[in-house]
Write a protein that holds these residues in place. Structure first.
Motif, PDB file in Angstrom:
ATOM      1  N   GLY A   1       0.820  -1.203   0.000  1.00 45.44           N
ATOM      2  CA  GLY A   1       0.000   0.000   0.000  1.00 45.44           C
ATOM      3  C   GLY A   1       0.851   1.248   0.000  1.00 45.44           C
ATOM      4  N   ARG A   2       0.318   2.288  -0.626  1.00 38.34           N
ATOM      5  CA  ARG A   2       0.992   3.583  -0.611  1.00 38.34           C
ATOM      6  C   ARG A   2      -0.042   4.683  -0.770  1.00 38.34           C
ATOM      7  NH1 ARG A   2       1.960   5.721  -5.845  1.00 38.34           N
ATOM      8  NH2 ARG A   2       1.453   4.289  -7.542  1.00 38.34           N
ATOM      9  N   LEU A   3       0.322   5.863  -0.355  1.00 40.84           N
ATOM     10  CA  LEU A   3      -0.557   7.017  -0.494  1.00 40.84           C
ATOM     11  C   LEU A   3      -0.838   7.268  -1.973  1.00 40.84           C
ATOM     12  CD1 LEU A   3      -1.913   9.317   1.175  1.00 40.84           C
ATOM     13  CD2 LEU A   3       0.124  10.688   0.695  1.00 40.84           C
ATOM     14  N   TYR A   4      -2.123   7.441  -2.304  1.00 44.28           N
ATOM     15  CA  TYR A   4      -2.487   7.651  -3.704  1.00 44.28           C
ATOM     16  C   TYR A   4      -2.302   9.118  -4.076  1.00 44.28           C
ATOM     17  CZ  TYR A   4      -5.232   8.148  -7.957  1.00 44.28           C
ATOM     18  OH  TYR A   4      -5.632   8.443  -9.234  1.00 44.28           O
ATOM     19  N   ILE A   5      -1.403   9.365  -5.019  1.00 43.24           N
ATOM     20  CA  ILE A   5      -1.172  10.707  -5.560  1.00 43.24           C
ATOM     21  C   ILE A   5      -1.239  10.590  -7.077  1.00 43.24           C
ATOM     22  CG2 ILE A   5       0.415  12.656  -5.727  1.00 43.24           C
ATOM     23  CD1 ILE A   5       1.639  11.771  -3.083  1.00 43.24           C
ATOM     24  N   PRO A   6      -2.268  11.135  -7.731  1.00 45.88           N
ATOM     25  CA  PRO A   6      -2.375  11.020  -9.194  1.00 45.88           C
ATOM     26  C   PRO A   6      -1.145  11.604  -9.879  1.00 45.88           C
ATOM     27  CG  PRO A   6      -4.394  11.915  -8.237  1.00 45.88           C
ATOM     28  CD  PRO A   6      -3.374  11.912  -7.149  1.00 45.88           C
ATOM     29  N   PHE A   7      -0.595  10.865 -10.840  1.00 49.26           N
ATOM     30  CA  PHE A   7       0.598  11.370 -11.515  1.00 49.26           C
ATOM     31  C   PHE A   7       0.245  12.413 -12.573  1.00 49.26           C
ATOM     32  CE2 PHE A   7      -0.781   8.257 -14.525  1.00 49.26           C
ATOM     33  CZ  PHE A   7      -0.157   8.509 -15.743  1.00 49.26           C
ATOM     34  N   VAL A   8      -1.026  12.459 -12.998  1.00 50.93           N
ATOM     35  CA  VAL A   8      -1.528  13.551 -13.837  1.00 50.93           C
ATOM     36  C   VAL A   8      -2.905  13.953 -13.311  1.00 50.93           C
ATOM     37  CG1 VAL A   8      -0.256  12.907 -15.933  1.00 50.93           C
ATOM     38  CG2 VAL A   8      -2.533  11.951 -15.528  1.00 50.93           C
ATOM     39  N   ARG A   9      -3.263  15.206 -13.529  1.00 45.19           N
ATOM     40  CA  ARG A   9      -4.572  15.716 -13.103  1.00 45.19           C
ATOM     41  C   ARG A   9      -5.237  16.411 -14.282  1.00 45.19           C
ATOM     42  NH1 ARG A   9      -5.282  15.832  -7.518  1.00 45.19           N
ATOM     43  NH2 ARG A   9      -3.391  15.435  -6.290  1.00 45.19           N
ATOM     44  N   PHE A  10      -6.479  16.019 -14.561  1.00 40.18           N
ATOM     45  CA  PHE A  10      -7.203  16.592 -15.687  1.00 40.18           C
ATOM     46  C   PHE A  10      -7.862  17.909 -15.292  1.00 40.18           C
ATOM     47  CE2 PHE A  10      -6.528  12.473 -17.382  1.00 40.18           C
ATOM     48  CZ  PHE A  10      -6.546  12.638 -18.757  1.00 40.18           C
ATOM     49  N   THR A  11      -7.964  18.796 -16.273  1.00 37.23           N
ATOM     50  CA  THR A  11      -8.568  20.107 -16.072  1.00 37.23           C
ATOM     51  C   THR A  11      -9.895  20.168 -16.816  1.00 37.23           C
ATOM     52  OG1 THR A  11      -6.371  21.117 -15.954  1.00 37.23           O
ATOM     53  CG2 THR A  11      -8.247  22.591 -16.329  1.00 37.23           C
ATOM     54  N   GLY A  12     -10.982  20.343 -16.075  1.00 38.14           N
ATOM     55  CA  GLY A  12     -12.285  20.537 -16.698  1.00 38.14           C
ATOM     56  C   GLY A  12     -12.962  19.293 -17.221  1.00 38.14           C
ATOM     57  N   PHE A  13     -12.409  18.109 -16.955  1.00 36.96           N
ATOM     58  CA  PHE A  13     -13.052  16.909 -17.493  1.00 36.96           C
ATOM     59  C   PHE A  13     -14.408  16.662 -16.840  1.00 36.96           C
ATOM     60  CE2 PHE A  13     -13.965  12.461 -18.207  1.00 36.96           C
ATOM     61  CZ  PHE A  13     -13.554  12.275 -19.517  1.00 36.96           C
ATOM     62  N   GLU A  14     -14.592  17.165 -15.620  1.00 38.50           N
ATOM     63  CA  GLU A  14     -15.879  16.964 -14.947  1.00 38.50           C
ATOM     64  C   GLU A  14     -17.026  17.632 -15.698  1.00 38.50           C
ATOM     65  OE1 GLU A  14     -13.738  20.507 -13.190  1.00 38.50           O
ATOM     66  OE2 GLU A  14     -13.246  18.421 -13.664  1.00 38.50           O
ATOM     67  N   ASP A  15     -16.700  18.549 -16.621  1.00 33.94           N
ATOM     68  CA  ASP A  15     -17.748  19.188 -17.428  1.00 33.94           C
ATOM     69  C   ASP A  15     -18.270  18.261 -18.517  1.00 33.94           C
ATOM     70  OD1 ASP A  15     -17.414  21.494 -15.937  1.00 33.94           O
ATOM     71  OD2 ASP A  15     -15.942  22.342 -17.323  1.00 33.94           O
ATOM     72  N   TYR A  16     -17.514  17.217 -18.826  1.00 31.50           N
ATOM     73  CA  TYR A  16     -17.918  16.289 -19.881  1.00 31.50           C
ATOM     74  C   TYR A  16     -18.774  15.174 -19.291  1.00 31.50           C
ATOM     75  CZ  TYR A  16     -14.402  18.504 -22.884  1.00 31.50           C
ATOM     76  OH  TYR A  16     -13.672  19.395 -23.618  1.00 31.50           O
TER      77      TYR A  16
END
Length: 245
Positions: A112-127
């Motif tokens: 187990g390890r702390l989850y840290i996204p290696f990329v983060r999307f911008t504005g995808f929640e609008d889709y």
């Protein structure tokens, strides 16, 4: 130290020695009990954290391949973004993973390890809805230029198609194939082609046709109606004028 291999039928007792421990000072992962039910290995555990809002990546490995690849035939609380809490569990299907004819000894290891996204999307929640055949500009931040990405389109747990070998330049124009079935419960899995631990998922969205089916049919019906009117024949016989006396 690796756990000693144990016959598959009694692997549950070995799991208690296997993964009890701490990730670091603020987090603790504790096995509560392990059971064998309907050929499934079920691991019950607590994952506690003093810091709220954090999530974890939990993967399970086996001695059958020297702990190289995470097990796939799992369900429950495992994988990405596992939230801390009590009375959590995951199940493993040994027969589905190793084959019906497998016999021997297997030991398991949970990492187990702390989850840290290696990329983060911008504005995808609008889709909330994506249309087939229509281009969409996706943008994100994070990672390095050495990351080569795969975008896997999933519907539920089933992979539909892959947009492969995408350069990590922070943007990509993506068009869903026109043969993608309309429906809900779609999402993208974004992964680094060279690092299996670097994975993120988008939120769920629906897929629709670019042009609604009704609009495709209506012009045909309308043109057919005009032909009937212009032909002057509506299928009824014309009644003659009365004879003059």
């Amino acid at each position: 130290m690796r756990p000693s291999a144990t016959p598959l039928g009694v692997i549950l007792s070995a799991c208690l020695l296997l993964v009890t421990g701490q990730f670091c000072i603020a987090q603790q992962f504790t096995i509560k009990r392990v059971e064998l039910l309907n050929q499934q290995v079920i691991v019950h555990f607590d994952l506690t954290d003093d810091v709220s809002g954090r999530t974890y990546t939990l993967n399970v490995y086996g001695s059958h391949d020297n702990y190289l690849n995470p097990l796939q035939k799992l369900s429950g609380d495992f994988g990405l973004e596992v939230k801390p809490g009590l009375n959590k569990k995951f199940s493993w299907d040994p027969k589905a993973e190793l084959g019906e004819d497998f016999s021997g000894s297997v030991a398991l290891e949970v990492r187990g390890r702390l989850y840290i996204p290696f990329v983060r999307f911008t504005g995808f929640e609008d889709y909330r809805v994506l249309k087939r055949g229509k281009p969409y500009q996706l943008t994100w931040s994070g990672g390095t230029q050495q990351n080569i990405l795969n975008f896997d389109l999933y519907k539920g747990d089933k992979k539909v198609t892959t947009f492969s070998n995408i350069a990590n330049v922070g943007n990509y124009k993506l068009t869903l194939p026109t043969d993608t079935k309309p429906g809900k419960d779609y999402r993208f899995k974004i992964s680094d082609t060279k690092n299996k631990d670097e994975v993120v998922y988008t939120g769920n969205f629906a897929v629709k046709r670019k042009t609604p089916l009704l609009l495709k049919v209506l012009p045909v019906l309308a043109s057919g109606y005009l032909v009937v009117l212009l032909s002057g024949d509506d299928g009824k016989k014309k009644i003659p004028d009365p004879i003059k006396p």
